[in-house]
Design an enzyme around this catalytic site. Structure first.
Site, PDB file in Angstrom:
ATOM      1  N   THR A 288      -1.110   4.081  12.858  1.00 57.86           N
ATOM      2  CA  THR A 288      -2.207   3.399  13.540  1.00 57.86           C
ATOM      3  C   THR A 288      -2.656   4.266  14.723  1.00 57.86           C
ATOM      4  O   THR A 288      -1.828   4.915  15.362  1.00 57.86           O
ATOM      5  CB  THR A 288      -1.696   2.052  14.085  1.00 57.86           C
ATOM      6  OG1 THR A 288      -0.667   1.601  13.220  1.00 57.86           O
ATOM      7  CG2 THR A 288      -2.771   1.010  14.140  1.00 57.86           C
TER       8      THR A 288
ATOM      9  N   HIS B  55       0.840  -1.201   0.000  1.00 55.89           N
ATOM     10  CA  HIS B  55       0.000   0.000   0.000  1.00 55.89           C
ATOM     11  C   HIS B  55       0.876   1.252   0.000  1.00 55.89           C
ATOM     12  O   HIS B  55       2.080   1.184   0.210  1.00 55.89           O
ATOM     13  CB  HIS B  55      -0.921   0.002   1.220  1.00 55.89           C
ATOM     14  CG  HIS B  55      -0.173  -0.051   2.516  1.00 55.89           C
ATOM     15  ND1 HIS B  55       0.528   1.022   3.014  1.00 55.89           N
ATOM     16  CD2 HIS B  55       0.028  -1.069   3.379  1.00 55.89           C
ATOM     17  CE1 HIS B  55       1.113   0.680   4.136  1.00 55.89           C
ATOM     18  NE2 HIS B  55       0.842  -0.581   4.385  1.00 55.89           N
TER      19      HIS B  55
END
Ligand SMILES: *[C@@H]1O[C@H](CO)[C@@H](O)[C@H](O)[C@H]1NC(C)=O
Ligand SMILES: *[C@@H]1O[C@H](CO)[C@@H](O)[C@H](O)[C@H]1NC(C)=O
Ligand SMILES: *[C@@H]1O[C@H](CO)[C@@H](O)[C@H](O)[C@H]1NC(C)=O
Ligand SMILES: *[C@@H]1O[C@H](CO)[C@@H](O)[C@H](O)[C@H]1NC(C)=O
Ligand SMILES: *[C@@H]1O[C@H](CO)[C@@H](O)[C@H](O)[C@H]1NC(C)=O
Ligand SMILES: *[C@@H]1O[C@H](CO)[C@@H](O)[C@H](O)[C@H]1NC(C)=O
Ligand SMILES: *[C@@H]1O[C@H](CO)[C@@H](O)[C@H](O)[C@H]1NC(C)=O
Ligand SMILES: *[C@@H]1O[C@H](CO)[C@@H](O)[C@H](O)[C@H]1NC(C)=O
Ligand SMILES: *[C@@H]1O[C@H](CO)[C@@H](O)[C@H](O)[C@H]1NC(C)=O
Ligand SMILES: *[C@@H]1O[C@H](CO)[C@@H](O)[C@H](O)[C@H]1NC(C)=O
Ligand SMILES: *[C@@H]1O[C@H](CO)[C@@H](O)[C@H](O)[C@H]1NC(C)=O
Ligand SMILES: CC(=O)N[C@H]1CO[C@H](CO)[C@@H](O)[C@@H]1O
Length: 567
Positions: free
Chosen positions: A141, A135
């Site tokens: 996160t 990606h």
């Protein structure tokens, strides 16, 4: 402060809106209402997208970019990110932005893997190409240590615990403004550009009377990475050319593109050897920086962990906002140290230094192995994380295509490299060697009318044939990572030592037939075994039961290697 500025765009006004190319489609290609769309091609509404927190602010480089930095610095326009920072110790005008491990924006491998590149000789042809792509650039996160560091900085500034001065003065007004998990604009660009690059390299392999199937995961940044790539390769009408299969990425689900989701031991302390090694290394390479920054913290006890979080915020803010004030707090050497910390993490958590390195990657390896033999995967249950539902039919596990596009995560791709047994990426590391980032992995299948010479004639002798006159048609496999050839003989001794690094396909398939057993999937993921001493795992599997008694006990001898691989 810039209050107004005229911008001249050579190509007319930029569009403010981002077109969303997703449409419901059927296997046979027509655009339909989503009611009739097969469930396995559903991309909207998204299922199992994961957190999708957008950033709190948008970039405003025209206002926030301090470039140029004083009289000596020459002005380099941002493209689109600002990279021309004054970094102490950067004597060779190199970019610290290529020292950010998997957080660096894509760049082709600048040095190769020990093999030159060769043109295809006349008569040879590429029949098939298998792409495994990561990606693009993203927000961290939500639960990451940089996010809690950001929250802490804001709190200790507000409650007076810290009084920032000097180079840390900006913290008096700084806020953690990053979103979570999803692609940033730079990440969208990386995948679009990669699709365009891939089109120029392989566009002719696409059979225009077919609609191909490509695979990704349901996670938002994975799905959209695949879509941006397709838009780059085919254009915005790509749904007429390809169907995307988003495989469920969620804890306890079987998915080879995120093979850790159903591998218990890859998610517990047994597979954190890389983090542990990194912490030791951080205490070494960030000792000076920590002293320097602590002196600017006005009574707050600034720690090595704070320095590491501060350093990690640089690449995240850089791709999110185009410029980050964290970046030039560190010297060039400290950025080299940062790159190495990520090498250590990938090696020990996901690679040859991890007891679950092979197990996490083995499912994808078996899928490719089956695909190259023209059949659906048929491994025994319990030996991989292949989702049997998703590989039961060619509607979701394509066969007989010329182009295959699979999308995955960087850590997972490093585990796949490990499960392939590409040992040249697995030399033992001390908390001093291989990064596992920026992978764009391509396997080409090449047919030649006769065997190719292992020592390839070089251009001064262009008339010399590349072929042996005496053999028959031969099929080779050629691996490249980030646009450079990986010489297969370096990991697979059964492969002929060739200039071009290729290997005969039949030889590679023979080697791959043994990989499932070597991965010890069930024991690796579910077995009870002790955590290994740092440096003691070098093959991506747990130390064998037989060796346990003999090999456990001592440890910290892992400072010797300083070689590094750039993927
Ligand atoms: C430094 O590198 C940048 C980017 O490659 C280049 O544009 C610039 O001209 C270089 N500066 C010097 C002084 O070499
Ligand atoms: C910062 O303060 C907020 C509000 O009091 C609190 O919820 C949060 O946990 C604090 N963050 C840290 C890292 O202490
Ligand atoms: C200030 O905030 C930090 C982080 O939330 C907290 O640990 C600390 O106790 C607070 N100090 C005061 C004086 O409130
Ligand atoms: C392209 O696909 C069509 C439909 O499957 C097939 O009939 C044709 O032979 C293919 N062409 C090539 C060059 O493979
Ligand atoms: C396999 O995939 C199917 C289809 O997405 C899903 O329904 C099922 O729960 C998955 N099983 C596992 C074990 O991941
Ligand atoms: C500052 O932090 C370091 C590292 O956590 C710790 O060893 C030290 O005792 C702390 N100093 C003070 C004065 O709290
Ligand atoms: C998921 O993987 C496990 C481990 O290999 C296997 O036992 C199970 O049958 C798989 N389930 C599906 C639906 O793929
Ligand atoms: C793939 O091609 C092979 C050889 O042409 C053929 O035998 C096989 O049936 C094809 N498989 C599918 C799923 O189309
Ligand atoms: C590719 O090369 C093989 C072996 O030389 C040959 O049999 C085949 O016809 C070639 N295919 C194309 C499309 O040129
Ligand atoms: C080029 O050809 C000449 C004459 O055949 C030979 O002597 C020489 O070794 C060749 N060089 C290379 C690089 O193949
Ligand atoms: C073909 O010729 C090469 C070079 O002369 C030789 O090394 C090789 O053994 C021969 N192969 C066969 C199949 O005869
Ligand atoms: C790198 C390495 O192999 N380290 C140790 C692994 O464990 C054995 C036994 O405890 C040690 O002798 C090695 O030095």
């Amino acid at each position: 402060m810039v209050s107004s500025r005229l911008l001249f765009l050579s190509g007319g006004l930029a569009s403010a809106a981002v077109l969303d190319p997703r449409q419901a489609t059927t296997a046979s290609g027509e655009t339909t209402a989503s009611a009739t769309e097969p469930w396995y091609y559903q991309t909207t509404p998204e299922l199992f997208a994961g957190p999708t927190t957008t950033g709190l602010i948008a970039p405003f480089l025209a206002q926030t970019n301090p470039a140029p930095w004083g009289a000596e610095a020459s002005f380099v326009p941002n493209a689109p990110l600002e990279t021309n920072l004054p970094i102490q110790g950067n004597t060779n005008n190199q970019s610290i932005f290529q020292l950010h491990g998997q957080l660096s924006s894509y760049f082709p491998n600048p040095i190769g893997f020990g093999s030159n590149e060769y043109p295809l000789p006349p008569g040879a042809n590429i029949s098939t190409v298998h792409l495994l792509h990561r990606h693009g650039a993203r927000y961290p996160t939500g639960t990451s240590s940089v996010a809690s560091f950001g929250s802490k900085i804001q709190n200790i500034t507000a409650n007076g615990t810290a009084k920032w001065t000097g180079d840390l003065g900006f913290l008096n007004n700084w806020k953690y403004n990053l979103g979570a998990e999803i692609l940033v604009a730079r990440g969208r660009q990386e995948l679009f550009d990669s699709g365009v690059l891939f089109y120029y390299n392989y566009g002719a392999l696409y059979n225009t009377s077919t609609k191909i199937i490509a695979r990704t995961t349901t996670q938002d940044r994975m799905l959209k990475s695949a879509e941006y790539f397709m838009a780059g390769f085919f254009g915005l009408e790509w749904t007429q050319n390809a169907s995307l299969v988003p495989i469920i990425e969620q804890n306890n689900f079987n998915i080879t593109l995120a093979g850790y989701m159903n591998c218990n031991n890859s998610n517990n302390y047994l597979s954190t050897g890389g983090n542990n090694a990194s912490v030791i290394w951080e205490n070494i390479y960030l000792a000076d920086a920590t002293k320097r920054l602590k002196a600017l913290a006005g009574g707050y006890n600034w720690t090595v962990a704070d320095s590491y979080n501060a350093q990690t915020l640089c690449p995240y803010e850089h791709v999110a906002f185009g410029y980050s004030q964290w970046c030039d707090l560190f010297t060039y050497e400290e950025w080299q140290g940062f790159e190495y910390s990520i090498d250590l993490q990938f090696n020990g958590n996901n690679g040859f230094g991890s007891p679950t390195g092979r197990a996490v990657g083995i499912g994808y390896v078996e899928e490719l192995y089956a695909r190259l033999q023209g059949h659906l995967p048929d491994v025994p249950p319990g030996t991989t994380q292949i989702n049997t539902t998703m590989v039961a039919s060619t509607a979701t596990f394509p066969l007989n295509q010329t182009l295959y596009f699979d999308f995955s995560h960087d850590t997972n791709i490093f585990s796949i490299i490990t499960a392939f047994g590409l040992k040249q990426f697995g030399q033992p590391l001390g908390p001093t060697g291989p990064p596992a980032n920026r992978q764009l992995i391509v396997w080409e299948i090449i047919h030649t009318p006769q065997p190719l010479k292992a020592i390839r004639p070089t251009s001064p002798n262009a008339t010399a044939s590349d072929f042996y006159a005496n053999g028959t048609a031969t099929t080779y496999i050629h691996l490249s990572i980030s646009q450079r050839t990986v010489p297969l003989y370096k990991s697979y001794p059964q492969c002929e030592e060739r200039d071009d690094g290729w290997c005969e396909l039949s030889t590679v398939l023979e080697i791959w037939s043994g990989l499932l057993d070597q991965a010890e999937y069930d024991y690796s993921c579910n077995g009870k075994y002790p955590a290994a001493a740092p440096g003691n795992i070098t093959n991506g599997v747990p130390i064998s039961k037989r060796d346990l008694g003999r090999r456990f006990g001592s440890g910290l001898e892992f400072y010797e290697s300083s070689d590094r691989w750039v993927l």
